[in-house]
Design an enzyme around this catalytic site. Sequence first.
Site, PDB file in Angstrom:
ATOM      1  N   GLU A   1      -4.027   1.749  17.026  1.00 50.05           N
ATOM      2  CA  GLU A   1      -3.502   0.862  18.072  1.00 50.05           C
ATOM      3  C   GLU A   1      -2.036   1.175  18.343  1.00 50.05           C
ATOM      4  O   GLU A   1      -1.606   1.270  19.499  1.00 50.05           O
ATOM      5  CB  GLU A   1      -3.655  -0.612  17.652  1.00 50.05           C
ATOM      6  CG  GLU A   1      -5.085  -1.120  17.630  1.00 50.05           C
ATOM      7  CD  GLU A   1      -5.897  -0.624  16.436  1.00 50.05           C
ATOM      8  OE1 GLU A   1      -5.306  -0.116  15.463  1.00 50.05           O
ATOM      9  OE2 GLU A   1      -7.127  -0.730  16.472  1.00 50.05           O
TER      10      GLU A   1
ATOM     11  N   TRP B   1       0.810  -1.226   0.000  1.00 44.63           N
ATOM     12  CA  TRP B   1       0.000   0.000   0.000  1.00 44.63           C
ATOM     13  C   TRP B   1       0.840   1.272   0.000  1.00 44.63           C
ATOM     14  O   TRP B   1       0.559   2.202   0.763  1.00 44.63           O
ATOM     15  CB  TRP B   1      -0.903   0.019   1.246  1.00 44.63           C
ATOM     16  CG  TRP B   1      -2.195  -0.691   1.045  1.00 44.63           C
ATOM     17  CD1 TRP B   1      -2.387  -2.040   1.066  1.00 44.63           C
ATOM     18  CD2 TRP B   1      -3.483  -0.110   0.807  1.00 44.63           C
ATOM     19  NE1 TRP B   1      -3.705  -2.322   0.859  1.00 44.63           N
ATOM     20  CE2 TRP B   1      -4.400  -1.149   0.708  1.00 44.63           C
ATOM     21  CE3 TRP B   1      -3.943   1.204   0.672  1.00 44.63           C
ATOM     22  CZ2 TRP B   1      -5.754  -0.944   0.472  1.00 44.63           C
ATOM     23  CZ3 TRP B   1      -5.283   1.422   0.451  1.00 44.63           C
ATOM     24  CH2 TRP B   1      -6.180   0.354   0.350  1.00 44.63           C
TER      25      TRP B   1
ATOM     26  N   THR C   1       1.826   4.736  -0.755  1.00 42.61           N
ATOM     27  CA  THR C   1       1.126   5.905  -1.299  1.00 42.61           C
ATOM     28  C   THR C   1       1.913   6.479  -2.470  1.00 42.61           C
ATOM     29  O   THR C   1       3.126   6.663  -2.379  1.00 42.61           O
ATOM     30  CB  THR C   1       0.954   6.970  -0.191  1.00 42.61           C
ATOM     31  OG1 THR C   1       0.233   6.370   0.880  1.00 42.61           O
ATOM     32  CG2 THR C   1       0.203   8.190  -0.696  1.00 42.61           C
TER      33      THR C   1
ATOM     34  N   GLU D   1       0.300   5.784   8.699  1.00 43.35           N
ATOM     35  CA  GLU D   1       1.316   6.516   9.490  1.00 43.35           C
ATOM     36  C   GLU D   1       1.233   6.166  10.980  1.00 43.35           C
ATOM     37  O   GLU D   1       1.390   7.046  11.839  1.00 43.35           O
ATOM     38  CB  GLU D   1       1.178   8.036   9.291  1.00 43.35           C
ATOM     39  CG  GLU D   1       1.224   8.502   7.849  1.00 43.35           C
ATOM     40  CD  GLU D   1       2.579   8.326   7.189  1.00 43.35           C
ATOM     41  OE1 GLU D   1       3.597   8.239   7.908  1.00 43.35           O
ATOM     42  OE2 GLU D   1       2.623   8.239   5.951  1.00 43.35           O
TER      43      GLU D   1
ATOM     44  N   GLN E   1     -24.477  11.829   8.798  1.00 44.55           N
ATOM     45  CA  GLN E   1     -25.751  11.692   9.524  1.00 44.55           C
ATOM     46  C   GLN E   1     -26.605  12.958   9.357  1.00 44.55           C
ATOM     47  O   GLN E   1     -27.812  12.875   9.168  1.00 44.55           O
ATOM     48  CB  GLN E   1     -25.454  11.433  11.005  1.00 44.55           C
ATOM     49  CG  GLN E   1     -26.635  10.942  11.798  1.00 44.55           C
ATOM     50  CD  GLN E   1     -27.072   9.546  11.372  1.00 44.55           C
ATOM     51  OE1 GLN E   1     -26.271   8.776  10.864  1.00 44.55           O
ATOM     52  NE2 GLN E   1     -28.341   9.246  11.552  1.00 44.55           N
TER      53      GLN E   1
ATOM     54  N   ARG F   1     -32.049  23.332   5.029  1.00 45.50           N
ATOM     55  CA  ARG F   1     -33.120  22.358   4.777  1.00 45.50           C
ATOM     56  C   ARG F   1     -34.135  22.377   5.917  1.00 45.50           C
ATOM     57  O   ARG F   1     -33.774  22.339   7.095  1.00 45.50           O
ATOM     58  CB  ARG F   1     -32.532  20.946   4.632  1.00 45.50           C
ATOM     59  CG  ARG F   1     -33.590  19.858   4.474  1.00 45.50           C
ATOM     60  CD  ARG F   1     -32.976  18.549   4.019  1.00 45.50           C
ATOM     61  NE  ARG F   1     -33.879  17.418   4.135  1.00 45.50           N
ATOM     62  CZ  ARG F   1     -34.860  17.133   3.278  1.00 45.50           C
ATOM     63  NH1 ARG F   1     -35.074  17.934   2.231  1.00 45.50           N
ATOM     64  NH2 ARG F   1     -35.630  16.077   3.443  1.00 45.50           N
TER      65      ARG F   1
HETATM   66  C1  LIG Z   1      -4.411   4.552   2.714  1.00 46.40           C
HETATM   67  C2  LIG Z   1      -3.148   3.832   3.111  1.00 46.40           C
HETATM   68  C3  LIG Z   1      -1.910   4.366   2.757  1.00 46.40           C
HETATM   69  C4  LIG Z   1      -0.732   3.707   3.103  1.00 46.40           C
HETATM   70  N1  LIG Z   1       0.499   4.225   2.690  1.00 46.40           N
HETATM   71  C5  LIG Z   1       1.633   3.564   2.984  1.00 46.40           C
HETATM   72  C6  LIG Z   1       2.925   4.036   2.524  1.00 46.40           C
HETATM   73  O1  LIG Z   1       3.023   5.062   1.843  1.00 46.40           O
HETATM   74  N2  LIG Z   1       4.039   3.318   2.843  1.00 46.40           N
HETATM   75  C7  LIG Z   1       3.951   2.176   3.573  1.00 46.40           C
HETATM   76  O2  LIG Z   1       4.987   1.574   3.865  1.00 46.40           O
HETATM   77  N3  LIG Z   1       2.752   1.701   4.031  1.00 46.40           N
HETATM   78  C8  LIG Z   1       1.595   2.359   3.731  1.00 46.40           C
HETATM   79  N4  LIG Z   1       0.396   1.850   4.162  1.00 46.40           N
HETATM   80  C9  LIG Z   1       0.387   0.610   4.917  1.00 46.40           C
HETATM   81  C10 LIG Z   1       0.134   0.871   6.402  1.00 46.40           C
HETATM   82  O3  LIG Z   1       1.323   1.348   6.996  1.00 46.40           O
HETATM   83  C11 LIG Z   1      -0.361  -0.443   7.031  1.00 46.40           C
HETATM   84  O4  LIG Z   1      -1.635  -0.743   6.467  1.00 46.40           O
HETATM   85  C12 LIG Z   1      -0.455  -0.333   8.537  1.00 46.40           C
HETATM   86  O5  LIG Z   1       0.814  -0.225   9.116  1.00 46.40           O
HETATM   87  C13 LIG Z   1      -1.165  -1.541   9.135  1.00 46.40           C
HETATM   88  O6  LIG Z   1      -0.545  -2.721   8.681  1.00 46.40           O
HETATM   89  P1  LIG Z   1      -1.437  -3.859   8.035  1.00 46.40           P
HETATM   90  O7  LIG Z   1      -2.384  -3.256   7.058  1.00 46.40           O
HETATM   91  O8  LIG Z   1      -0.532  -4.932   7.567  1.00 46.40           O
HETATM   92  O9  LIG Z   1      -2.340  -4.391   9.228  1.00 46.40           O
HETATM   93  P2  LIG Z   1      -1.910  -5.437  10.352  1.00 46.40           P
HETATM   94  O10 LIG Z   1      -0.500  -5.191  10.785  1.00 46.40           O
HETATM   95  O11 LIG Z   1      -2.297  -6.796   9.924  1.00 46.40           O
HETATM   96  O12 LIG Z   1      -2.855  -4.964  11.552  1.00 46.40           O
HETATM   97  C14 LIG Z   1      -4.228  -5.320  11.656  1.00 46.40           C
HETATM   98  C15 LIG Z   1      -4.794  -4.659  12.902  1.00 46.40           C
HETATM   99  O13 LIG Z   1      -4.070  -5.124  14.059  1.00 46.40           O
HETATM  100  C16 LIG Z   1      -3.458  -4.030  14.733  1.00 46.40           C
HETATM  101  N5  LIG Z   1      -2.117  -4.425  15.170  1.00 46.40           N
HETATM  102  C17 LIG Z   1      -1.103  -4.973  14.430  1.00 46.40           C
HETATM  103  N6  LIG Z   1      -0.021  -5.160  15.181  1.00 46.40           N
HETATM  104  C18 LIG Z   1      -0.323  -4.743  16.426  1.00 46.40           C
HETATM  105  C19 LIG Z   1       0.389  -4.688  17.661  1.00 46.40           C
HETATM  106  N7  LIG Z   1       1.670  -5.068  17.758  1.00 46.40           N
HETATM  107  N8  LIG Z   1      -0.257  -4.174  18.722  1.00 46.40           N
HETATM  108  C20 LIG Z   1      -1.527  -3.747  18.647  1.00 46.40           C
HETATM  109  N9  LIG Z   1      -2.253  -3.773  17.515  1.00 46.40           N
HETATM  110  C21 LIG Z   1      -1.668  -4.274  16.422  1.00 46.40           C
HETATM  111  C22 LIG Z   1      -3.362  -2.917  13.694  1.00 46.40           C
HETATM  112  O14 LIG Z   1      -3.329  -1.635  14.294  1.00 46.40           O
HETATM  113  C23 LIG Z   1      -4.643  -3.152  12.909  1.00 46.40           C
HETATM  114  O15 LIG Z   1      -5.739  -2.573  13.575  1.00 46.40           O
HETATM  115  C24 LIG Z   1      -0.794   2.505   3.835  1.00 46.40           C
HETATM  116  C25 LIG Z   1      -2.039   1.961   4.205  1.00 46.40           C
HETATM  117  C26 LIG Z   1      -3.205   2.604   3.853  1.00 46.40           C
HETATM  118  C27 LIG Z   1      -4.523   1.999   4.247  1.00 46.40           C
END
Ligand SMILES: Cc1cc2nc3c(=O)[nH]c(=O)nc-3n(C[C@H](O)[C@H](O)[C@H](O)COP(=O)(O)OP(=O)(O)OC[C@H]3O[C@@H](n4cnc5c(N)ncnc54)[C@H](O)[C@@H]3O)c2cc1C
Length: 245
Positions: free
Chosen positions: A228, A20, A22, A224, A197, A128
């Site tokens: 969590e 992902w 950006t 970013e 809403q 409205r």
């Molecule tokens: C719109 C968008 C833009 C992005 N842009 C970039 C970018 O430019 N560069 C880049 O490198 N990445 C980018 N990402 C990736 C983003 O950094 C990750 O999606 C994010 O770090 C979460 O990782 P994951 O999606 O693998 O979720 P997972 O790591 O699988 O996490 C799933 C859930 O579990 C929670 N979780 C995971 N580990 C822990 C822990 N140790 N303790 C507590 N909770 C936890 C997470 O907070 C989340 O709620 C982007 C993502 C999105 C959606």
Amino acid sequence: MTTTVRRDGDAVVVDGHKKWVTAAHYADLLVIVGRYEDGAVAVVVPADTPGVRIERIADPLGCRAAGHADVHLDGVRLPADSVLGGHGLPPALLVTTALAYGRMSVAWGCVGILRACLAAATAHAAGREQFGRPLAEHQLVAGHLADLYTAEQVAARVCEHASRCWDEGSPDQVVATVLAKHVAATQAAKGAATAVQVLASAGSRDGHAVARAYRDAKLMEIIEGSNELCRLMLAQHALSATGAP
Ligand SMILES: Cc1cc2nc3c(=O)[nH]c(=O)nc-3n(C[C@H](O)[C@H](O)[C@H](O)COP(=O)(O)OP(=O)(O)OC[C@H]3O[C@@H](n4cnc5c(N)ncnc54)[C@H](O)[C@@H]3O)c2cc1C
């Protein structure tokens, strides 16, 4: 972080997969952070280097113009001077430094989302009429407007505090930025839902400003540093700041 950078003669070789990223769909140059020896480095990778494969994310929930893509790096060979300065830094320090810029821009972006939602919701509620009165004169709707105004003010104040810390070079700037990002993102997600809403069916069309804000704001709670992860960092700070044993 599982992407690796290793030295091979005059070159460095990058292997890994980034999710992902950006703007990767549009980018000519990618900045890739990877593990290197005992620390981490950032490497500039031209997108057309052999071994780089960029796969656009189809139909993202929000931020649809941002060109998110998965980046696959298989044995990507680059001149050693592609490594940016400060190589071999502890991974946490390198990533925190890089993320601080992103966090600040996300935080202020969330204030923008809230301002757009507040403008749309107040204009709609004032204009409205339902049951013989403007929506804004129904107290439950007025309550939504108050919540939205509060969300915008809270997010703006915490962002101003973080920006002030940066301007002053305060040692609190990292934690203030995490706080600003977390507060602004959660307020934006809540505030955008409130705006939808208030507009109800009028805001439920794909492409309407509040519908777009609703989709985009949810992603602000993930990027970013997810909610969590921000909370874990804030808890760590609270423990160290209060000198808890
Ligand atoms: C719109 C968008 C833009 C992005 N842009 C970039 C970018 O430019 N560069 C880049 O490198 N990445 C980018 N990402 C990736 C983003 O950094 C990750 O999606 C994010 O770090 C979460 O990782 P994951 O999606 O693998 O979720 P997972 O790591 O699988 O996490 C799933 C859930 O579990 C929670 N979780 C995971 N580990 C822990 C822990 N140790 N303790 C507590 N909770 C936890 C997470 O907070 C989340 O709620 C982007 C993502 C999105 C959606």
